[in-house]
Design an enzyme around this catalytic site. Structure first.
Site, mmCIF file in Angstrom:
data_model
loop_
_atom_site.group_PDB
_atom_site.id
_atom_site.type_symbol
_atom_site.label_atom_id
_atom_site.label_comp_id
_atom_site.label_asym_id
_atom_site.label_seq_id
_atom_site.Cartn_x
_atom_site.Cartn_y
_atom_site.Cartn_z
ATOM 1 N N ASP A 1 42.125 31.976 36.103
ATOM 2 C CA ASP A 1 43.291 33.039 36.381
ATOM 3 C C ASP A 1 44.008 31.661 36.569
ATOM 4 O O ASP A 1 43.302 30.800 36.904
ATOM 5 C CB ASP A 1 43.446 33.915 37.080
ATOM 6 C CG ASP A 1 44.864 34.358 37.677
ATOM 7 O OD1 ASP A 1 45.985 34.300 36.945
ATOM 8 O OD2 ASP A 1 45.547 34.731 38.390
ATOM 9 N N ARG B 1 56.645 45.333 40.711
ATOM 10 C CA ARG B 1 55.569 43.582 41.026
ATOM 11 C C ARG B 1 56.592 43.479 42.163
ATOM 12 O O ARG B 1 57.677 43.370 42.332
ATOM 13 C CB ARG B 1 56.566 42.861 40.257
ATOM 14 C CG ARG B 1 55.639 41.830 40.003
ATOM 15 C CD ARG B 1 55.755 40.724 38.963
ATOM 16 N NE ARG B 1 54.273 41.352 37.696
ATOM 17 C CZ ARG B 1 53.916 40.274 37.275
ATOM 18 N NH1 ARG B 1 54.409 39.104 37.288
ATOM 19 N NH2 ARG B 1 53.139 41.060 35.998
ATOM 20 N N ARG C 1 48.938 44.425 26.215
ATOM 21 C CA ARG C 1 49.709 45.433 27.100
ATOM 22 C C ARG C 1 50.386 46.004 26.785
ATOM 23 O O ARG C 1 50.418 47.323 27.524
ATOM 24 C CB ARG C 1 50.062 44.153 27.528
ATOM 25 C CG ARG C 1 50.029 43.176 28.866
ATOM 26 C CD ARG C 1 48.658 43.422 29.753
ATOM 27 N NE ARG C 1 49.394 44.021 31.425
ATOM 28 C CZ ARG C 1 50.572 42.951 31.528
ATOM 29 N NH1 ARG C 1 49.951 41.945 31.604
ATOM 30 N NH2 ARG C 1 51.197 43.489 32.928
ATOM 31 N N CYS D 1 44.644 35.682 32.094
ATOM 32 C CA CYS D 1 45.992 36.929 31.950
ATOM 33 C C CYS D 1 47.064 36.352 31.161
ATOM 34 O O CYS D 1 48.286 37.639 31.165
ATOM 35 C CB CYS D 1 45.885 37.410 33.300
ATOM 36 S SG CYS D 1 45.792 35.951 34.827
HETATM 37 N N1 NVA Z 1 47.217 35.003 39.815
HETATM 38 C C1 NVA Z 1 48.212 35.528 38.747
HETATM 39 C C2 NVA Z 1 48.260 36.914 37.879
HETATM 40 C C3 NVA Z 1 50.146 36.075 36.943
HETATM 41 C C4 NVA Z 1 49.951 37.422 36.071
HETATM 42 C C5 NVA Z 1 49.988 35.124 40.127
HETATM 43 O O1 NVA Z 1 49.452 36.508 41.028
HETATM 44 O O2 NVA Z 1 50.349 34.699 40.076
HETATM 45 N N1 CP Z 2 49.351 38.338 32.890
HETATM 46 C C1 CP Z 2 51.372 38.465 33.424
HETATM 47 O O1 CP Z 2 50.973 39.264 34.021
HETATM 48 O O2 CP Z 2 52.244 37.487 32.404
HETATM 49 P P1 CP Z 2 53.553 37.644 33.292
HETATM 50 O O3 CP Z 2 53.420 37.395 35.273
HETATM 51 O O4 CP Z 2 54.059 37.027 32.717
HETATM 52 O O5 CP Z 2 53.958 39.641 33.582
#
Ligand code: NVA
Ligand code: CP
Length: 311
Positions: A227, A100, A295, A267
């Site tokens: 979102d 991530r 998930r 999400c």
């Molecule tokens: N658009 C959000 C999604 C979190 C799962 C972010 O990138 O913070």
């Molecule tokens: N939806 C999602 O990816 O949540 P987290 O940021 O908690 O992993």
């Protein structure tokens, strides 16, 4: 070496197998084969996470493997060691990487240097694990217990409202086209998808509809999706974004303008009173926690595909 960096890294035939395996894993919950036995998969996270972290840690464990969570502020990447050096080192120890981070290009670089399968656990550009789990969630409702999951998505319409120029919107553009769905985006004027995602959509022969009229966007929608308005890394822009995106807040009235049996999806994490009202979050057709739960099963199927090369 196979990677899962974007939705289109798997073919439709492979997605059908991933969904079928996810359905079986969900039924068998841990009492199944262990394709990651004797493997360690590193999880390199440069941003916060609840769902993604926990679902991958539990999922790897249920597949017989060992998850190794690495926050980038705790490893030498946080002090400037290059991604490619990190990848070469990790490849001596682990069998796969779940990452991530911010830039999709960093993920592509990691995939090129590590010699290991790399999974996108969210970048600013895409969140493919999320969209596969979301599509699976809708499909299992529409297909029933035995029906063809991928076929159940064909011709359905998903409407994404709000931040139409970031990871979740981008992932729906790719995902919807791959799953045979129509995708409509409702967001502020000038907040259209970036050229990079337009190019990928064109490359796959895909299309999307963009409008600044939220009611036009949701008309005929089978899924209404939103979102957060300020994603991780955009906190300083929160007030300005809130002002621009307020017309796209998913209210009970806007949700009612979609199909009568439409699903509401998000999400998560959600901010009640911002991108969606508490009324919609409590609606009987709000499936946010099913999405979160799925998930686990869908990602286990993706990891199985990567570990074995096929399923
Ligand atoms: N658009 C959000 C999604 C979190 C799962 C972010 O990138 O913070
Ligand atoms: N939806 C999602 O990816 O949540 P987290 O940021 O908690 O992993």
């Amino acid at each position: 070496m196979r990677h899962f960096l974007k939705e289109t890294d798997f073919s439709r035939e492979e997605i059908a197998k991933i969904f079928a395996l996810a359905r079986r894993f969900k039924l068998e919950r841990g009492r199944h084969e262990k394709p990651l036995a004797n493997q360690t998969w590193a999880m390199i996270f440069a941003k916060a996470s609840t769902r993604t972290r926990v679902s991958f840690e539990v999922g790897i464990h249920e597949l017989g493997g060992n998850p190794l969570f690495l926050n980038t502020s705790d490893i030498q990447i946080g002090r400037g060691e290059t991604i490619s050096d990190t990848a070469k080192v990790l490849s001596r120890f682990v069998q796969g990487l779940i990452v991530r981070t911010y830039a999709q290009t960093d993920l592509v670089e990691l995939a090129a240097h590590s010699g290991l399968p790399v999974v996108n656990a969210l970048t600013n550009f895409l969140h493919p694990c999320q969209i596969y789990a979301d599509a699976f969630t809708a499909a299992e409702r529409w297909a029933g217990a035995q029906g063809d999951l991928l076929a159940a998505l064909k011709g359905r319409k998903v409407t994404f409202l709000g931040d139409t120029s970031f990871n979740i919107a981008n992932s729906w553009i790719l995902g919807a086209n791959l799953f045979g769905m129509k995708v409509s985006l409702g967001g502020p004027a000038g907040h259209e998808p970036a050229p990079e995602i337009r190019a990928l959509a064109t490359q796959m022969g895909g299309a999307y509809h963009f409008t600044s009229d939220p009611y036009e966007a949701v008309a005929g929608a089978d899924i209404v999706y939103t979102d957060v308005w300020a994603s991780m890394g955009q906190e300083s822009e929160a007030a300005e974004r809130q002002r621009r995106m307020m017309p796209f807040q998913v209210t009970g009235k806007l949700f009612a303008a979609a199909k009568p049996d439409a699903l509401f999806m998000h999400c998560l994490p959600a901010h009640a009173g911002e991108e969606v009202t508490a009324e919609v979050l409590n609606h009987p057709r709000c499936v946010i926690f099913d999405e979160a739960g799925n998930r686990l099963h869908v990602q286990k199927a993706i990891l199985t595909m990567l570990a074995r090369g096929q399923i």
